[in-house]
Scaffold this active site. Structure first.
Site, PDB file in Angstrom:
ATOM      1  CD  GLU A   1       0.757  -6.697   9.105  1.00 49.80           C
ATOM      2  OE1 GLU A   1       0.675  -6.181  10.257  1.00 49.80           O
ATOM      3  OE2 GLU A   1       0.093  -6.307   8.134  1.00 49.80           O
TER       4      GLU A   1
ATOM      5  CG  ASP B   1      -1.761  -1.209   1.387  1.00 47.53           C
ATOM      6  OD1 ASP B   1      -1.719  -2.080   0.515  1.00 47.53           O
ATOM      7  OD2 ASP B   1      -2.468  -1.301   2.402  1.00 47.53           O
TER       8      ASP B   1
END
Ligand code: DGY
Length: 429
Positions: free
Chosen positions: A392, A162
């Site tokens: 993550e 992103d």
């Protein structure tokens, strides 16, 4: 803790995130089914449960639109822990979905599962092959309508990366005005210093508002998009997926379909060949609105290694560029190389190391004979996960685990890495 304990924990992460045939990326932060996460998760399941692996992909394509697009989020069940939810997207599919897509890992996962599956699974694989074929046709029609050989993303979220600094310049063109009230939920789950900034979110939602006003019509979106970028990551993954689809077409498709896929492969290889940056030793994204190259050294710029696009010399240059990042002290492979403008070691795709990208890069390095570097990347990823858990991502400088915890795709990659070398070294299968 032994390797088998870590394997048991990785499987437990997948079980905890299982919501009934599909897996959420992590509890809270990402409470629905995400497109590329699911493809990696399916490969993780395939190490011990082919039926469940296929189910993951079947639940993903429940969200596939009639034109072939596979959305980036499938909202199978409501949740109020995520923004923007289905009401913001305002799409019209049978199941609520987002209106944009994500890297098409589906056919890569399907080929991987197929290599492990028995004849009793072939009918289900054939149906998924058809879904992937329709999806690749959508990519060509909707995202490369002029046939130049590179597909475009129209929203940063489509890249899956992103807030990569690659997008800073083209994204600056997108206005910050929104018609939707912004209610961020992500920073309630993860520290704000690890997430995109508020002005990024205003622009992300501006794009969602703009495309929703066009009823998510692909042709109108193509003409009106204020953000149109040939993301090198998605182009590499799509080409690798086409190569996997070609293999699958020989077992599950027809001769004309194989030829159709070969035609796209030739066009896409040429497209990628055209964005080589010899000075940086990697391929790079392009801004398709002003035609400029987005000259930032990212891990995505090495992903063409997954494909037949790079020459042997280019593959060697890419390996050299990665080794020089490691020589400067960074864990391989940072999403943005330290020292690049916009690098931030803890902020999502502006620096951190992601296990899924490392798995793809190692696979690509094996394909091109760079086995020593591939082995370093795989063993660092494996030991990083054993140390930090199923986080993550990792800070490439401190090597600490960051972002959300209990991450499905990190667990899936651990399962692949804990196996023999067969998945990372496809030629040895
Ligand atoms: C998010 O919400 O962070 C995702 O990356 C968008 O899909």
């Amino acid at each position: 803790m032994s390797k088998s304990d870590h394997v048991a924990r990785a499987r437990a992460v997948l079980a905890a995130n299982d919501r009934g045939g599909y897996t959420v990326p992590t509890h809270g932060l990402y409470p629905f089914q995400w497109n590329w996460d699911s493809a990696f998760v399916a490969m993780g399941f395939a190490t011990f449960d082919i039926d469940r692996a296929l189910k993951e992909l079947e639940r993903l394509i429940e969200g596939q639109w009639d034109d072939g697009m596979i959305p980036h989020i499938i909202f199978h069940a409501p949740s109020d822990t995520y923004f923007p939810g289905p009401e913001v997207w305002g799409t019209k599919h049978r199941i609520p979905t987002s209106g944009i897509t994500q890297p098409p890992v589906l056919a890569i996962a399907l080929a991987e599962i197929n290599a492990r599956a028995g004849a009793e699974h072939h009918a289900r694989i054939a149906a998924l092959y058809r879904a992937a074929l329709n999806n690749h046709r959508w990519w060509a029609n909707a995202r490369d309508p002029e046939g130049g050989g590179l597909v475009a993303i129209l929203h940063n979220w489509e890249s899956g990366r992103d807030n990569s600094p690659e997008w800073d310049r083209p994204f600056a063109r997108v206005p910050e005005t929104t018609t939707t009230a912004i209610r961020r939920r992500d920073t309630g789950h993860v520290d704000a210093s690890m997430r995109p900034r508020d002005d990024d979110y205003r622009r992300y939602i501006h794009l969602v508002d703009a495309y929703r006003a066009l009823n998510w019509d692909p042709a109108l979106m193509w003409f009106k998009a204020p953000f149109k970028v040939a993301d090198i990551g998605i182009n590499a993954i799509l080409l690798a997926a086409e190569e996997s689809l070609l293999d699958l077409s020989r077992a599950y498709g027809s001769e004309p379909e194989s030829r159709e896929i070969e035609t796209r492969i030739a066009r896409q290889r040429a497209g990628i060949a055209g964005v080589w940056n010899a000075e940086r030793g990697q391929f790079q994204s392009r801004d398709l609105i002003d035609g400029t190259k987005l000259d930032v050294v990212t891990s995505a710029g090495f992903l063409p290694l997954l494909t037949g696009a790079p020459s042997q010399a280019q593959a060697a240059e890419m390996a050299k560029a990665m080794r020089s990042i490691a020589a400067d002290g960074a864990m391989l492979v940072p999403s943005t190389a330290p020292g690049q403008q916009g690098f931030e070691s803890k902020r999502y795709w502006r620096g951190p190391v992601w296990a899924v990208v490392n798995w793809m890069l190692a696979r690509g390095l094996f394909r091109h004979g760079e086995t020593a570097l591939a082995d370093v990347i795989l063993s660092d990823t494996r030991s990083g996960i054993e140390r930090a858990g199923f986080c993550e991502y990792f800070d490439p400088l401190s090597r600490e685990g960051l972002g959300g915890e209990g991450f499905s795709w990190t667990a899936a990659i651990y399962l692949l890495l804990a196996e023999t070398s067969r998945t990372a070294r496809p030629e040895a299968a």
